[in-house]
Design a protein around this motif. Structure first.
Motif, PDB file in Angstrom:
ATOM      1  N   GLU A  87       0.829  -1.209   0.000  1.00 53.05           N
ATOM      2  CA  GLU A  87       0.000   0.000   0.000  1.00 53.05           C
ATOM      3  C   GLU A  87       0.860   1.255   0.000  1.00 53.05           C
ATOM      4  N   ALA A  88       2.007   1.178   0.703  1.00 50.73           N
ATOM      5  CA  ALA A  88       2.891   2.354   0.792  1.00 50.73           C
ATOM      6  C   ALA A  88       3.572   2.661  -0.533  1.00 50.73           C
ATOM      7  N   GLY A  89       3.785   1.610  -1.361  1.00 53.71           N
ATOM      8  CA  GLY A  89       4.479   1.822  -2.628  1.00 53.71           C
ATOM      9  C   GLY A  89       5.954   2.102  -2.425  1.00 53.71           C
ATOM     10  N   LEU A  90       6.613   2.603  -3.451  1.00 56.23           N
ATOM     11  CA  LEU A  90       8.050   2.855  -3.415  1.00 56.23           C
ATOM     12  C   LEU A  90       8.328   4.158  -4.144  1.00 56.23           C
ATOM     13  N   SER A  91       8.937   5.105  -3.444  1.00 58.19           N
ATOM     14  CA  SER A  91       9.226   6.392  -4.081  1.00 58.19           C
ATOM     15  C   SER A  91      10.434   6.260  -5.011  1.00 58.19           C
ATOM     16  N   TYR A  92      10.570   7.220  -5.908  1.00 57.39           N
ATOM     17  CA  TYR A  92      11.720   7.227  -6.816  1.00 57.39           C
ATOM     18  C   TYR A  92      13.023   7.357  -6.011  1.00 57.39           C
ATOM     19  N   THR A  93      12.965   8.105  -4.923  1.00 57.94           N
ATOM     20  CA  THR A  93      14.147   8.284  -4.073  1.00 57.94           C
ATOM     21  C   THR A  93      14.624   6.941  -3.546  1.00 57.94           C
ATOM     22  N   GLU A  94      13.709   6.160  -2.969  1.00 54.44           N
ATOM     23  CA  GLU A  94      14.098   4.862  -2.427  1.00 54.44           C
ATOM     24  C   GLU A  94      14.492   3.888  -3.537  1.00 54.44           C
ATOM     25  N   PHE A  95      13.816   4.013  -4.672  1.00 56.71           N
ATOM     26  CA  PHE A  95      14.122   3.154  -5.809  1.00 56.71           C
ATOM     27  C   PHE A  95      15.586   3.341  -6.223  1.00 56.71           C
ATOM     28  N   SER A  96      16.100   4.561  -6.031  1.00 58.08           N
ATOM     29  CA  SER A  96      17.480   4.883  -6.423  1.00 58.08           C
ATOM     30  C   SER A  96      18.511   4.334  -5.445  1.00 58.08           C
ATOM     31  N   TYR A  97      18.064   3.923  -4.264  1.00 55.61           N
ATOM     32  CA  TYR A  97      19.009   3.484  -3.235  1.00 55.61           C
ATOM     33  C   TYR A  97      19.900   2.341  -3.730  1.00 55.61           C
ATOM     34  N   MET A  98      19.287   1.364  -4.379  1.00 58.09           N
ATOM     35  CA  MET A  98      20.041   0.204  -4.844  1.00 58.09           C
ATOM     36  C   MET A  98      21.157   0.612  -5.800  1.00 58.09           C
ATOM     37  N   LEU A  99      20.881   1.600  -6.641  1.00 53.73           N
ATOM     38  CA  LEU A  99      21.875   2.072  -7.606  1.00 53.73           C
ATOM     39  C   LEU A  99      23.049   2.739  -6.881  1.00 53.73           C
ATOM     40  N   LEU A 100      22.739   3.532  -5.853  1.00 53.69           N
ATOM     41  CA  LEU A 100      23.808   4.191  -5.088  1.00 53.69           C
ATOM     42  C   LEU A 100      24.688   3.156  -4.389  1.00 53.69           C
ATOM     43  N   GLN A 101      24.060   2.174  -3.747  1.00 49.83           N
ATOM     44  CA  GLN A 101      24.844   1.162  -3.041  1.00 49.83           C
ATOM     45  C   GLN A 101      25.647   0.317  -4.025  1.00 49.83           C
ATOM     46  N   ALA A 102      25.054   0.011  -5.161  1.00 45.46           N
ATOM     47  CA  ALA A 102      25.778  -0.766  -6.173  1.00 45.46           C
ATOM     48  C   ALA A 102      27.023  -0.005  -6.634  1.00 45.46           C
ATOM     49  N   TYR A 103      26.891   1.317  -6.775  1.00 47.30           N
ATOM     50  CA  TYR A 103      28.038   2.102  -7.228  1.00 47.30           C
ATOM     51  C   TYR A 103      29.152   2.113  -6.174  1.00 47.30           C
ATOM     52  N   ASP A 104      28.795   2.012  -4.884  1.00 43.62           N
ATOM     53  CA  ASP A 104      29.831   1.914  -3.850  1.00 43.62           C
ATOM     54  C   ASP A 104      30.789   0.764  -4.150  1.00 43.62           C
ATOM     55  N   PHE A 105      30.238  -0.385  -4.546  1.00 38.49           N
ATOM     56  CA  PHE A 105      31.075  -1.557  -4.836  1.00 38.49           C
ATOM     57  C   PHE A 105      31.994  -1.266  -6.027  1.00 38.49           C
ATOM     58  N   VAL A 106      31.445  -0.614  -7.055  1.00 37.37           N
ATOM     59  CA  VAL A 106      32.248  -0.244  -8.222  1.00 37.37           C
ATOM     60  C   VAL A 106      33.393   0.675  -7.797  1.00 37.37           C
ATOM     61  N   TYR A 107      33.074   1.696  -7.017  1.00 30.39           N
ATOM     62  CA  TYR A 107      34.073   2.680  -6.586  1.00 30.39           C
ATOM     63  C   TYR A 107      35.173   2.002  -5.755  1.00 30.39           C
ATOM     64  N   LEU A 108      34.774   1.159  -4.795  1.00 32.46           N
ATOM     65  CA  LEU A 108      35.751   0.525  -3.912  1.00 32.46           C
ATOM     66  C   LEU A 108      36.584  -0.514  -4.655  1.00 32.46           C
ATOM     67  N   ALA A 109      35.993  -1.186  -5.629  1.00 39.40           N
ATOM     68  CA  ALA A 109      36.761  -2.137  -6.442  1.00 39.40           C
ATOM     69  C   ALA A 109      37.834  -1.396  -7.241  1.00 39.40           C
ATOM     70  N   LYS A 110      37.455  -0.222  -7.772  1.00 42.04           N
ATOM     71  CA  LYS A 110      38.371   0.555  -8.610  1.00 42.04           C
ATOM     72  C   LYS A 110      39.439   1.272  -7.780  1.00 42.04           C
ATOM     73  N   GLN A 111      39.019   1.895  -6.667  1.00 35.56           N
ATOM     74  CA  GLN A 111      39.936   2.741  -5.892  1.00 35.56           C
ATOM     75  C   GLN A 111      40.707   1.995  -4.801  1.00 35.56           C
ATOM     76  N   GLN A 112      40.107   0.930  -4.268  1.00 36.90           N
ATOM     77  CA  GLN A 112      40.724   0.233  -3.140  1.00 36.90           C
ATOM     78  C   GLN A 112      41.057  -1.223  -3.448  1.00 36.90           C
ATOM     79  N   GLY A 113      40.771  -1.673  -4.679  1.00 38.66           N
ATOM     80  CA  GLY A 113      41.011  -3.079  -5.005  1.00 38.66           C
ATOM     81  C   GLY A 113      40.140  -4.031  -4.200  1.00 38.66           C
ATOM     82  N   CYS A 114      38.970  -3.550  -3.792  1.00 37.34           N
ATOM     83  CA  CYS A 114      38.067  -4.341  -2.961  1.00 37.34           C
ATOM     84  C   CYS A 114      37.197  -5.227  -3.846  1.00 37.34           C
ATOM     85  N   LEU A 115      37.355  -6.534  -3.688  1.00 34.06           N
ATOM     86  CA  LEU A 115      36.637  -7.480  -4.547  1.00 34.06           C
ATOM     87  C   LEU A 115      35.566  -8.275  -3.809  1.00 34.06           C
TER      88      LEU A 115
END
Length: 430
Positions: A163-191
């Motif tokens: 009933e509450a649905g999902l706002s565009y803001t929350e929908f974007s959360y997964m993309l932000l967290q996914a990019y953290d992994f990309v950034y840390l893999a590139k900058q810190q060699g975190c695999l």
């Protein structure tokens, strides 16, 4: 512990829920020290008991020779993870977020080593997200993230159908967290990214984005959530969460939480949260099975956890407070300490001038405290030797109580029988 023993260690402790590519991860860990990260949401100024699962996961990787990154979600915290939530969180102000991040960072330094070859690193994803404009993020990151991937995640589907649905803001959360992994893999060699089982969708989204943006294989590992046998999240009491900050949850209350864990849950807590070895674990499991009344496992768990989180002084104060509650001598305790120990005990507030002059008659004191319905009942209880003042037996029914009878600055502790406590608080007017 050797690098390649880590998965085996995690497995016997029951800490592996899912792994994206176990043979590949085993091979990676066996090849030498790796970097692993876990994200922490800065929703409060302190971490709580539930956070210990992930802190201990990072610590186990570090003890096995790997480098841990504790990532505080200063950027993602501005949105809030929709995973497992039935409605959208209230957004935090920038000021509150900053306070929360600072509090969490200071706590993490107690549990991870920030020195040596595999020194832990504390990072805040706001530091790299703040440089993005909206258009840049859509162009550089968003175009690599298929909407179908997001819609396929169970956490997103559940909210879209609610009933509450999902706002565009929350929908974007997964993309932000996914990019953290990309950034840390590139900058810190975190695999490697680890997290709770509720983070599987976010972790696999980061793995997919890393493949698309970097052409790299990265790995994900999740642990079970810390729950009771009936599926409820652990770390909650009637008075709220059990925090790691002693100002929010005292060492005594922290100790009491663990010593009251059920027989059904105690061995899982020891496996998940402590560094007690397999031999001692098996011994405690046998003791719990053969003589549950001794509560050997609960005592060991409470002791280990309290020392780990609050140090030697924390366990000393917790044990002293526990002793008081069970009739031990009351000394060197302040108002705050007594309030914590006797938080659930009925109390009455009286004017302090009752303690002046002749003082307060003990029979009246028992009635005021609700431990006797009448003067006759109070006198009988004293005569029978069942009344205690500050855990010392009262024998004189004519006794008058003065300021020297206070257990702390303003509190007097009365008891009838073994466990029937009441507090009298004497406050100065004005």
């Amino acid at each position: 512990m050797q690098h390649n023993d880590l998965i085996e260690e995690l497995r016997w402790r029951g800490l592996i829920h899912q792994i994206t590519d176990e043979p590949g991860l085993q091979k990676l860990l066996a090849s030498g020290p790796q970097t692993v990260y876990i994200g922490f949401d800065p929703t409060a100024t302190s971490l709580h008991v539930g956070s210990l699962m992930q802190l201990m996961m990072l610590r186990r990787f570090q003890l096995a020779g790997h480098r841990p990154i504790a990532l505080v979600g200063g950027a993602t915290g501005m949105i809030g993870d929709p995973t497992g939530k039935s409605e959208e969180r209230n957004l935090l102000s920038a000021e509150q977020l900053q306070q929360n991040v600072a509090g969490i960072e200071s706590q993490m330094r107690k549990f991870l080593s920030f020195e040596g070859e595999n020194a832990a690193i504390l990072l805040n994803n706001f530091d790299w997200m703040k440089g993005f404009s909206y258009l840049e993020f859509l162009r550089d990151v968003g175009k690599n993230f298929p909407v179908g991937t997001m819609l396929g995640k169970e956490s997103v589907r559940a909210r879209l159908g609610s009933e509450a649905g999902l706002s565009y803001t929350e929908f974007s959360y997964m993309l932000l967290q996914a990019y953290d992994f990309v950034y840390l893999a590139k900058q810190q060699g975190c695999l490697i990214q680890a997290g709770g089982s509720d983070q599987w969708g976010n972790i696999t989204a980061g793995i997919d984005l890393s493949r698309r943006m970097l052409g790299k294989q990265v790995f994900g590992l999740t642990a079970p959530l810390l729950t009771t046998g009936d599926g409820k999240k652990m770390g909650k009491t009637e008075r709220g969460a059990v925090w790691l900050d002693r100002q929010q949850t005292s060492p005594y209350a922290f100790y009491q939480y663990w010593i009251n864990v059920s027989d059904e849950d105690v061995m899982r807590c020891i496996a998940y949260l402590t560094e007690i070895d397999r031999q001692e674990y098996d011994s405690l499991a046998d003791a719990t099975q053969s003589d549950p009344g001794r509560r050997a496992a609960q005592k060991r768990l409470a002791e280990w956890m309290t020392v780990f989180v609050h140090g030697d002084d924390g366990i000393r104060s917790a044990l002293a407070a526990s002793k008081i509650l069970f009739g031990g001598e009351i000394e060197d305790v302040d108002d705050a300490g007594l309030n914590e120990i006797f938080a659930d005990v009925p109390s009455q507030e009286l004017p302090r001038d009752l303690l002046a002059g002749e003082g307060l008659w003990v029979v009246e004191a028992l009635q005021q405290a609700g431990l006797a319905k009448s003067g006759g009942e109070a006198r009988r209880s004293i005569k029978e030797g069942g009344v205690y003042l500050n855990n010392e037996r009262l024998t004189d029914m004519d006794r008058r109580l003065g300021e020297s009878d206070l257990a702390s600055e303003t509190v007097m502790v009365l008891r009838k029988g073994k466990r029937n406590y009441a507090l009298l608080r004497f406050k100065t007017d004005g």
